[in-house]
Structure formats: C-alpha cells, structure tokens
Design an enzyme around this catalytic site. Structure first.
Site, PDB file in Angstrom:
ATOM      1  N   GLY A  70       0.911  -1.146  -0.005  1.00 55.26           N
ATOM      2  CA  GLY A  70       0.070  -0.079   0.016  1.00 55.26           C
ATOM      3  C   GLY A  70       0.810   1.052  -0.035  1.00 55.26           C
ATOM      4  O   GLY A  70       1.575   1.623  -0.974  1.00 55.26           O
ATOM      5  N   ASP A 213      -5.564  -9.487 -10.170  1.00 53.63           N
ATOM      6  CA  ASP A 213      -5.080  -7.971  -9.621  1.00 53.63           C
ATOM      7  C   ASP A 213      -5.774  -6.990 -10.544  1.00 53.63           C
ATOM      8  O   ASP A 213      -5.698  -7.269 -11.702  1.00 53.63           O
ATOM      9  CB  ASP A 213      -3.804  -7.813  -9.757  1.00 53.63           C
ATOM     10  CG  ASP A 213      -3.297  -6.636  -8.751  1.00 53.63           C
ATOM     11  OD1 ASP A 213      -2.655  -6.940  -7.727  1.00 53.63           O
ATOM     12  OD2 ASP A 213      -3.769  -5.742  -9.135  1.00 53.63           O
ATOM     13  N   SER A 282      -4.352  -5.403  -0.844  1.00 53.27           N
ATOM     14  CA  SER A 282      -3.883  -4.446   0.306  1.00 53.27           C
ATOM     15  C   SER A 282      -5.177  -4.072   0.982  1.00 53.27           C
ATOM     16  O   SER A 282      -5.642  -2.896   1.453  1.00 53.27           O
ATOM     17  CB  SER A 282      -3.519  -3.113  -0.299  1.00 53.27           C
ATOM     18  OG  SER A 282      -1.897  -3.249  -0.629  1.00 53.27           O
ATOM     19  N   HIS A 284      -5.460  -4.232   4.192  1.00 51.73           N
ATOM     20  CA  HIS A 284      -5.294  -3.680   5.574  1.00 51.73           C
ATOM     21  C   HIS A 284      -5.612  -1.945   5.656  1.00 51.73           C
ATOM     22  O   HIS A 284      -5.671  -1.551   6.464  1.00 51.73           O
ATOM     23  CB  HIS A 284      -3.951  -3.925   5.846  1.00 51.73           C
ATOM     24  CG  HIS A 284      -2.822  -3.023   5.077  1.00 51.73           C
ATOM     25  ND1 HIS A 284      -2.572  -3.561   3.669  1.00 51.73           N
ATOM     26  CD2 HIS A 284      -2.227  -1.932   5.364  1.00 51.73           C
ATOM     27  CE1 HIS A 284      -1.631  -2.664   3.212  1.00 51.73           C
ATOM     28  NE2 HIS A 284      -1.694  -1.681   4.265  1.00 51.73           N
ATOM     29  N   CYS A 427      16.032 -17.142   3.721  1.00 56.68           N
ATOM     30  CA  CYS A 427      16.070 -18.621   4.135  1.00 56.68           C
ATOM     31  C   CYS A 427      15.500 -18.619   5.626  1.00 56.68           C
ATOM     32  O   CYS A 427      15.969 -17.978   6.394  1.00 56.68           O
ATOM     33  CB  CYS A 427      17.336 -18.978   3.729  1.00 56.68           C
ATOM     34  SG  CYS A 427      17.934 -20.226   4.661  1.00 56.68           S
TER      35      CYS A 427
HETATM   36  P1  NAD Z   1       0.529  -3.777  -2.630  1.00 52.51           P
HETATM   37  O1  NAD Z   1      -0.182  -2.592  -2.224  1.00 52.51           O
HETATM   38  O2  NAD Z   1       1.884  -3.659  -3.240  1.00 52.51           O
HETATM   39  O3  NAD Z   1      -0.355  -4.751  -3.537  1.00 52.51           O
HETATM   40  C1  NAD Z   1      -1.672  -5.033  -3.287  1.00 52.51           C
HETATM   41  C2  NAD Z   1      -2.469  -5.388  -4.671  1.00 52.51           C
HETATM   42  O4  NAD Z   1      -3.679  -5.343  -4.450  1.00 52.51           O
HETATM   43  C3  NAD Z   1      -2.299  -4.362  -5.688  1.00 52.51           C
HETATM   44  O5  NAD Z   1      -1.541  -4.818  -6.828  1.00 52.51           O
HETATM   45  C4  NAD Z   1      -3.523  -3.707  -6.038  1.00 52.51           C
HETATM   46  O6  NAD Z   1      -3.867  -3.557  -7.375  1.00 52.51           O
HETATM   47  C5  NAD Z   1      -4.422  -5.266  -5.582  1.00 52.51           C
HETATM   48  N1  NAD Z   1      -5.728  -5.024  -5.212  1.00 52.51           N
HETATM   49  C6  NAD Z   1      -6.354  -3.955  -4.625  1.00 52.51           C
HETATM   50  N2  NAD Z   1      -7.600  -4.068  -4.605  1.00 52.51           N
HETATM   51  C7  NAD Z   1      -8.040  -5.328  -5.371  1.00 52.51           C
HETATM   52  C8  NAD Z   1      -8.969  -5.642  -5.860  1.00 52.51           C
HETATM   53  N3  NAD Z   1     -10.478  -5.403  -5.320  1.00 52.51           N
HETATM   54  N4  NAD Z   1      -9.352  -6.769  -6.344  1.00 52.51           N
HETATM   55  C9  NAD Z   1      -7.975  -7.200  -7.235  1.00 52.51           C
HETATM   56  N5  NAD Z   1      -6.725  -6.686  -6.714  1.00 52.51           N
HETATM   57  C10 NAD Z   1      -6.798  -5.562  -5.908  1.00 52.51           C
HETATM   58  O7  NAD Z   1       0.641  -4.816  -1.332  1.00 52.51           O
HETATM   59  P2  NAD Z   1       1.629  -5.990  -0.887  1.00 52.51           P
HETATM   60  O8  NAD Z   1       2.817  -5.587  -0.442  1.00 52.51           O
HETATM   61  O9  NAD Z   1       1.423  -7.001  -2.199  1.00 52.51           O
HETATM   62  O10 NAD Z   1       0.877  -6.421   0.341  1.00 52.51           O
HETATM   63  C11 NAD Z   1      -0.606  -7.260   0.284  1.00 52.51           C
HETATM   64  C12 NAD Z   1      -1.252  -7.254   1.525  1.00 52.51           C
HETATM   65  O11 NAD Z   1      -0.551  -8.330   2.233  1.00 52.51           O
HETATM   66  C13 NAD Z   1      -1.150  -6.089   2.408  1.00 52.51           C
HETATM   67  O12 NAD Z   1      -2.232  -5.998   3.169  1.00 52.51           O
HETATM   68  C14 NAD Z   1      -0.095  -6.614   3.431  1.00 52.51           C
HETATM   69  O13 NAD Z   1      -0.035  -5.813   4.652  1.00 52.51           O
HETATM   70  C15 NAD Z   1      -0.395  -8.022   3.661  1.00 52.51           C
HETATM   71  N6  NAD Z   1       1.158  -8.776   3.962  1.00 52.51           N
HETATM   72  C16 NAD Z   1       1.037  -9.898   4.349  1.00 52.51           C
HETATM   73  C17 NAD Z   1       2.095 -10.711   4.631  1.00 52.51           C
HETATM   74  C18 NAD Z   1       2.078 -11.970   4.899  1.00 52.51           C
HETATM   75  O14 NAD Z   1       3.279 -12.734   5.447  1.00 52.51           O
HETATM   76  N7  NAD Z   1       1.190 -12.682   4.822  1.00 52.51           N
HETATM   77  C19 NAD Z   1       3.340  -9.837   4.809  1.00 52.51           C
HETATM   78  C20 NAD Z   1       3.368  -8.784   4.260  1.00 52.51           C
HETATM   79  C21 NAD Z   1       2.297  -7.965   3.711  1.00 52.51           C
END
Ligand code: NAD
Length: 568
Positions: A70, A213, A282, A284, A427
């Site tokens: 985000g 996406d 995203s 969050h 890793c």
């Molecule tokens: P990012 O903002 O880089 O990517 C999010 C993507 O979601 C974007 O490409 C956006 O176009 C897409 N998107 C938004 N709304 C959408 C919709 N309605 N339909 C389809 N696509 C949509 O974020 P990121 O760095 O990839 O992180 C993604 C999420 O995962 C965040 O909420 C982040 O906090 C969380 N996260 C999870 C972990 C984990 O270990 N599970 C680790 C880090 C982050």
C-alpha cells in the site's frame, strides 16, 4: 586482522556529488563495490539498504517513496530522504541517527557497538491509533506509514516474502493434501509487492495458480521478474489455462486482470471450486490500498482524493462481498485462509458477520515454526555482486548439510529467483542456526571470500518481534494475542545487543491500530566488533520468540527453551 574491506578508503566524492549520482529523487541507486562513501561500514550499510529500498527495481513507487504494502514508505518526503543520505554519509562511529516516521530528527551520542540508526515509525498512543487519526497526521506531513521492512530499510523485493509464502503453501499441502500440491488449484487476489510472491511460491510448491489483480501494471511487473508465467485480461482464457494445467498436474501460474470479488463470484456461478483460496490485496488499508468493486483504477484515484470517507465505505462493502464469496467457496470445500492483510476485520465492518470463520495463516501453518525460533532470516550482498550470494548459499549448505529442506529451498531459489536491486537471499532459520550463519558470513567477509560486507536482517513477521492479534499472534494459547510488551522487549534486546539499525513500528501488515512490531539489521563486515554484535543479536532475537511462545504455554517452545539453555 580486523577487516579486508574496511581498508578501502572512503571515496572523495562530495555529499552533493553523491546525491546527484545515487539519490537524485526519484532515481535512487545503492552504491556497489568495496569502496566506502560513509565514514564506516555500519553507516554505509544503512545508506546502501535505504537506497536499495527506494531503487526502481525494488520499490513499487519511488516517486512517492513507496516501497511496498500500500503506502509503506522508506522516508517521509524527498527532502527527508535527501537529509537521511547526507546524515548517513557524515555519521561518526559514536553517533546514532534518530528517524521519526521517515524524518531524520536528531543524532545521539552512543558508541561503536550501538546501532547507527534508531527508527520509530507510525507509532500512536493506543486511544488515537486509528487510520482516521493517522491519515490526518499524514496529510499534515507529520507521519508516514512504515509498513514492516519499508520504513526499516530491509525490504529486499518480492523474494523477501517468497520463502514465507512457499513455507505457508507447502505447510497447507502437508496438512490437507498429503504433501502433494500437483493437480491442485490455488486462487488468490493481489499481485503487488508482497502478493507478487504468491505465483512463484505456489508453482515451486507444485500447485497450479491463478492470481487476480485489478492493476495490470502490477501483473506485468511479476512477468518481468519471472515470478509469473502468463497474463490475461480474459476470465474465460484464464480458466481454460488453469483448469487444463490442473488436470495435467502442471505447476503454472496465471495472472488475471480484474476485481477479485467479481472473479470469485463468476467461479461460484461456474461451479469452479479452488482447492486452496486466500488473498493478498492491500485490504489492510481501505482507503489507499483496496480498490472497491466496480471502480476503474482512475475512478478509484479520483474518489480517494475527492471523498475518502465515501471511498472507505465502498471499500468495506466490497470486502464484505469478497469475503462472502470466500466463505461460500470454503463451504464448498476450498481450504481457505486469511493471509495477513486484515481482510476479515474490514469485511466484518462492511457487513459480513461470519468473516472470522476463515482462519488466519499463522495459527494454521506458521506457529509450529515460531516455537522453534524460526523466521525470515535474510541477507544482502553490499558489493552488489550476485556471486557473493552464491558464495553464501554454498557456505550455508556446507554448514548445515543435514538441513535438506533448507538446501532444497536454496537450490530452487538459485535457479528461479531473479534479484531485484542488491543481490540478496532469504531462508528461514531457527534458534542456534541464525547465530552460526551470521558468524560464518562474518568470516567470509574477513577472509575476502565475498567482495564487501553483508547485512543480515529479517522481516518483522518473526517469532518474537510482533504483536498482531489478527496475524502473528492470532489465537495464542494463553489468550495474550494483544500484549505488545514482547516486541518492545525484542527492540530493547536488539538495541542493547548491538544491531546495526533497529526499528519499532505500528500498523504493519494489518494496518493502523492492529499491530506493533520491531525490526533489526546487523552487519557482517569482517571485524571482531561484528563477531560480538552478530553473536549477541542473532542469539537474542530468535530467543525472544522461544521465550514468548514458551511463556504462552506452547510445549515445543518449552522444549526448545530447555534445549538451548533459555530457561530462567
Ligand atoms: P501492494 O499494495 O503492493 O499490492 C496490493 C495489490 O492488491 C495491488 O496490486 C492492487 O492493485 C491489488 N488490489 C487492490 N484491490 C483489489 C481488488 N479489489 N481486486 C484485485 N486486486 C486488488 O501490497 P503488498 O505488499 O502486496 O501486500 C498485500 C497485503 O498483504 C497487504 O495488506 C500487506 O499488509 C499484507 N502482507 C502480508 C504478509 C504476509 O506474510 N502474509 C506480509 C506482508 C504484507
């Protein structure tokens, strides 16, 4: 002998010349090679990793200083970025730079084994810890969102999350599909900075993959870095490709441009039930992250600016709809899990009362690893030479010949992972292993086996560094999910242990109000000082994970505490 690499004198480039070459907004480049630009390798390491976070190959949007997740930024404004660079170039070995939400605000007197940079990002007193209050401060230029590794300068591109994602999918395969993901279809939303790791992690684990996406540019980026095999705008074509591949047991990945809610709705209508279902949009951040159903990217941008509250409401409603479809697919048999983006909470706020019937990925798949002090150990070659990473990979394989899981991972990563920015590796290593690996890396630097120092860090998503009740600490055995004393203790332990930079953040992963977490990075520059710091930090950091889980009553963590002499 102290160090080979530190013997190369600082270059005679002036601060202004350095900025023109390496930090000319929005073009950021980490210097490479064995020559120092700062006064010592500790500041140089922070400088290179800061610039690496912002370089075009790594950052999602260098113009806005956004690294990933985000609006996760490395510095608050271009002026702050410039000032950070200036200060790191001139910082002495007995000083530490203070960074408050991406803005350098002072220097304090410390000593050579103290962190060179002390970072606090996005922290708010709990009562005011809401997106609304935060966004107001952000608009007034008083804060930035640091995510986890964006504001703590140890983001290493999509590879950073790759192994964690691979471990999660593989664990899901072990638990639900007898360890075999061939002939299994995994569907998810979001192919951004972190979510973009999903296609490669899924195919490495053997599954057929469909990622949706709304932004075609995000999907194209994953194609360019070879994380994704195919891209399409056409739902029917995507289904033809993945269903044929699933039948044949082919591990291919397809990126489909569209709204994830719409695609899941269509799959339900077509009677297609994925074997595994998750999401990494995203979610969050309901205003600056998630794109509401029915909106083009441009329409979303306009509404976000003109009426953020209306945007938020539409986002929450769309998330409720999206999660409603996930719940229906779960009922039809999809193994469905929340992937750490707080989608369930916002879907609940948007009107989906059963959102929390979807389980989180940590209690499902990660906690057993946390009880061994395992987590996302990562390192970068400051030389910029990929050969240095190959040397570290081989050295690790020799150090841990019995760890076949790690060796398999390293071999696949060598073959399939394209580096972004400075070459790096991730890793997952546990208690005991991390310290050994750190000391080995320091020896490689000392003996000139690699061409410049290495830095070792981790994601904040680790065993003992996060309080995040909808993610890392969801469903703790003793109900202590929201206790955030632990990440503070982790920060203090790593600061006093001599990490090279440390950070304390709020809101990473799941958004403002929902998490607090600490980060650390420690330098291997071949010196005796580094040996001492590495040994302390890489012991203490995973030890905190074992203490935290043993205290919560996890038996394996208690056994590990006994095994590693961590009982008190
Ligand atoms: P990012 O903002 O880089 O990517 C999010 C993507 O979601 C974007 O490409 C956006 O176009 C897409 N998107 C938004 N709304 C959408 C919709 N309605 N339909 C389809 N696509 C949509 O974020 P990121 O760095 O990839 O992180 C993604 C999420 O995962 C965040 O909420 C982040 O906090 C969380 N996260 C999870 C972990 C984990 O270990 N599970 C680790 C880090 C982050």
């Amino acid at each position: 002998m102290e160090t080979v690499t530190a013997a190369i004198p600082a270059s005679s480039v002036t601060v202004e010349e350095f900025i023109q070459t390496y930090a000319n907004h929005p073009v950021y480049l980490p210097p490479r090679g064995p020559q120092l630009h700062a006064k010592n390798w500790q500041s140089e390491a922070a400088l290179r990793m800061f610039l690496n976070n912002l370089t075009a190959e790594v950052a999602e949007n260098p113009e806005k200083l956004v690294v990933y997740g985000g609006i996760g930024q490395a510095a608050r404004t271009p002026q702050d970025a410039r000032k950070i660079v200036e200060l790191l170039l001139t910082l002495e070995e007995d000083e530490s730079l203070l960074v408050q939400s991406g803005k350098p605000v002072g220097k304090v007197r410390t000593h050579a084994e103290a962190p060179r940079v002390l970072i606090a990002n996005s922290n708010l007193v709990p009562h005011w810890a809401t997106w609304e209050h935060f966004n107001n401060l952000r608009e007034r230029g008083l804060m930035m969102y640091g995510q986890m590794t964006a504001g703590s300068w140890i983001y290493i591109g999509t590879q950073g999350i790759l192994q964690g994602t691979y471990e999660t999918f593989a664990a899901c395969g072990r638990i639900h599909f007898n360890g075999d993901l061939r002939h299994r279809l995994l569907v998810t939303g979001g192919l951004g900075g972190m979510g973009g790791a999903q296609p490669l992690a899924a195919t490495m684990a053997g599954a057929t993959f469909l990622g949706v996406d709304v932004d075609p540019e995000r999907i194209k980026k994953r194609l360019e870095t070879r994380y994704l095999d195919k891209m399409t705008y056409d739902y029917r074509e995507a289904m033809r490709l993945v269903l044929a591949a699933k039948d044949k047991g082919e591990a291919i990945s397809v990126g489909l441009v569209g709204d994830i809610g719409d695609v899941l709705e269509q799959m339900l209508q077509d009677g297609i039930t994925p074997d595994i279902l998750t999401d990494q949009t995203s979610a969050h951040d309901p205003i600056n992250g998630y794109v509401p159903n029915g909106f083009s990217l441009e329409e979303a941008r306009q509404l976000r600016e003109s009426d953020p509250e209306q945007y938020r409401q539409k986002s929450l409603k769309s998330m409720a709809r999206h999660v409603g479809f996930m719940l229906e697919l779960q009922r039809r048999g999809s193994k469905t899990f929340d992937y750490g983006n707080n989608l369930r909470e916002f879907a609940q706020q948007g009107g989906e009362p059963y959102a929390f019937q979807i389980n989180g990925f940590v209690p499902e798949y990660m906690r057993p690893l946390f009880c061994e002090g395992k987590g996302p150990f990562r390192w970068a070659a400051l030389s910029g030479d990929p050969e240095d990473i190959r040397v570290t990979d081989e050295a690790l394989k020799e150090l841990f010949p019995e760890n076949t899981h790690m060796i398999n991972w390293l071999e696949q990563a060598q073959e399939k992972v394209a580096f972004q920015g400075l070459p790096c590796r991730i890793c997952w290593l546990g208690m005991g292993e991390r310290e050994k690996a750190g000391l080995l890396f320091n020896r490689l630097v000392r003996e000139g086996k690699v061409k410049a120092p290495l830095v070792i860090g981790r994601d904040h998503l680790d065993c003992g560094s996060v309080a995040s009740p909808y993610r890392e600490t969801e469903g703790m055995l003793d109900g202590s999910d929201a206790v955030s004393d632990w990440p503070l203790l982790n920060l203090m332990a790593n600061t006093s242990g001599g990490a090279t930079w440390v950070s304390f953040h709020h809101g990473g992963g799941v958004g403002i109000g929902y998490s607090q977490h600490a980060g650390m990075v420690v330098l291997a520059d071949g010196t005796d000082r580094a040996d001492r710091c590495l040994s302390r930090v890489l012991h203490n950091d995973p030890a905190l994970g074992i203490y935290r889980h043993a205290d919560a009553g996890y038996e394996t963590a208690q056994q590990n505490a006994a095994k590693f002499g961590l009982q008190i």
